[in-house]
Every structure is written in structure tokens, then in C-alpha cells.
Write a protein that holds these residues in place. Structure first.
Motif, PDB file in Angstrom:
ATOM      1  N   GLU A   1      -9.815   1.772  -6.360  1.00 41.54           N
ATOM      2  CA  GLU A   1      -9.871   3.211  -6.100  1.00 41.54           C
ATOM      3  C   GLU A   1     -11.188   3.659  -5.487  1.00 41.54           C
ATOM      4  OE1 GLU A   1      -7.792   5.804  -9.131  1.00 41.54           O
ATOM      5  OE2 GLU A   1      -8.313   4.038 -10.339  1.00 41.54           O
ATOM      6  N   THR A   2     -12.253   2.876  -5.653  1.00 39.24           N
ATOM      7  CA  THR A   2     -13.569   3.349  -5.217  1.00 39.24           C
ATOM      8  C   THR A   2     -14.354   2.275  -4.476  1.00 39.24           C
ATOM      9  OG1 THR A   2     -14.536   2.687  -7.323  1.00 39.24           O
ATOM     10  CG2 THR A   2     -13.771   4.948  -7.163  1.00 39.24           C
TER      11      THR A   2
ATOM     12  N   GLN B   1       1.012   2.596  -3.339  1.00 39.59           N
ATOM     13  CA  GLN B   1      -0.260   3.082  -3.869  1.00 39.59           C
ATOM     14  C   GLN B   1      -1.142   3.523  -2.700  1.00 39.59           C
ATOM     15  OE1 GLN B   1      -2.051   0.160  -6.445  1.00 39.59           O
ATOM     16  NE2 GLN B   1      -0.153  -0.245  -7.502  1.00 39.59           N
ATOM     17  N   PRO B   2      -0.756   4.602  -2.017  1.00 34.47           N
ATOM     18  CA  PRO B   2      -1.422   4.971  -0.755  1.00 34.47           C
ATOM     19  C   PRO B   2      -2.898   5.332  -0.880  1.00 34.47           C
ATOM     20  CG  PRO B   2       0.104   6.687  -1.453  1.00 34.47           C
ATOM     21  CD  PRO B   2       0.307   5.523  -2.367  1.00 34.47           C
ATOM     22  N   ASN B   3      -3.363   5.746  -2.029  1.00 32.73           N
ATOM     23  CA  ASN B   3      -4.758   6.167  -2.171  1.00 32.73           C
ATOM     24  C   ASN B   3      -5.703   5.026  -2.533  1.00 32.73           C
ATOM     25  OD1 ASN B   3      -4.081   8.830  -1.593  1.00 32.73           O
ATOM     26  ND2 ASN B   3      -3.521   9.208  -3.711  1.00 32.73           N
ATOM     27  N   PHE B   4      -5.178   3.838  -2.692  1.00 34.51           N
ATOM     28  CA  PHE B   4      -5.999   2.704  -3.075  1.00 34.51           C
ATOM     29  C   PHE B   4      -6.513   1.963  -1.851  1.00 34.51           C
ATOM     30  CE2 PHE B   4      -3.943   3.669  -6.968  1.00 34.51           C
ATOM     31  CZ  PHE B   4      -4.735   3.155  -7.976  1.00 34.51           C
ATOM     32  N   LEU B   5      -7.660   1.325  -2.014  1.00 39.52           N
ATOM     33  CA  LEU B   5      -8.277   0.511  -0.969  1.00 39.52           C
ATOM     34  C   LEU B   5      -7.934  -0.957  -1.214  1.00 39.52           C
ATOM     35  CD1 LEU B   5     -11.773   2.187  -1.272  1.00 39.52           C
ATOM     36  CD2 LEU B   5     -10.085   2.633   0.517  1.00 39.52           C
TER      37      LEU B   5
ATOM     38  N   LYS C   1       0.824  -1.214   0.000  1.00 39.54           N
ATOM     39  CA  LYS C   1       0.000   0.000   0.000  1.00 39.54           C
ATOM     40  C   LYS C   1       0.859   1.266   0.000  1.00 39.54           C
ATOM     41  CE  LYS C   1      -4.237   1.516   2.296  1.00 39.54           C
ATOM     42  NZ  LYS C   1      -4.649   2.250   1.135  1.00 39.54           N
ATOM     43  N   SER C   2       2.068   1.193   0.517  1.00 39.65           N
ATOM     44  CA  SER C   2       2.950   2.365   0.534  1.00 39.65           C
ATOM     45  C   SER C   2       3.275   2.833  -0.885  1.00 39.65           C
ATOM     46  CB  SER C   2       4.238   2.069   1.306  1.00 39.65           C
ATOM     47  OG  SER C   2       5.060   1.172   0.587  1.00 39.65           O
TER      48      SER C   2
END
Length: 113
Positions: A44-45, A19-23, A16-17
Motif C-alpha cells: 500500500e505504501t 486490488q487497484p490501489n496497491f503497488l 491488480k484489477s
């Protein structure tokens, strides 16, 4: 409901580091050697019907169709001679494949779950 081992938390945080904005999304899909398989990905959503679970500081998104299949699931991460990977331990599984990602489950458990 869902449990992440410390090794899984560490690996997800590492991934996640980048791609920090991803869930983190966990889903169960038809297929694999035993009928169903686990799919972990970044998304992303949030989608309609998604549920969010907090597990050791990691938010995990699960779609409504997968909820009954992951009740009690423990996700672990380990490395061996074949490389690293997530391992899934599901107390509801009636059979699993040697790959560790495919499983079958009694239909009664899903209906009554």
C-alpha cells in the motif's frame, strides 16, 4: 534495469484489477535453495529508499537492498501442468534452483554492481 514480458504484464494487470490501489513490489530476500529468492507482492505504501520503475504500463517498486540483484532481470508468467506462476530470468545469477525462484549470485557482482 527490469523487464516484464507481455504475459507477466497481463497477469499483474489481472491481479491488480482486484486490488487497484496497491503497488506491485519486487524484492530479493535471503533464503531458498540457492541462497536468495524473489518475492512479488502488493503493497500500500512506498518506503524510504524505494525506487519506482515503469514497465509496459505497470509500476514496480523495488527496495534499495534489492536493486543490485535485479539489474537486467526479466519477469515472465507462464502456465503449465503444475499451474501458473511468475518465472524469473536473471543474467547475473550464477546458479538457480529447479523451482525457478531461488538463485545465487557472485558477491563480486553485488559489490561492483
Amino acid at each position: 534495469m527490469l523487464h516484464l514480458s507481455q504475459a507477466a504484464v497481463s497477469e499483474i494487470a489481472r491481479l491488480k484489477s482486484k486490488q487497484p490501489n496497491f503497488l506491485v513490489r519486487l524484492a530479493v530476500k535471503p533464503g531458498g535453495c540457492s541462497g536468495w529468492y524473489y518475492d512479488m507482492s502488493f503493497d500500500e505504501t512506498l518506503k524510504s529508499g524505494d525506487r519506482t520503475f515503469e514497465c509496459n504500463g505497470i509500476q514496480v517498486i523495488i527496495d534499495a537492498e534489492s536493486l543490485d540483484y535485479v539489474n537486467g532481470l526479466t519477469v515472465d508468467y507462464s502456465e503449465d501442468l503444475m499451474g501458473g506462476g511468475f518465472r524469473f530470468h536473471n543474467p547475473q545469477a550464477t546458479a538457480t534452483c529447479g523451482c525457478g525462484n531461488s538463485f545465487s549470485i557472485s558477491q563480486e557482482l553485488v559489490v561492483s554492481g
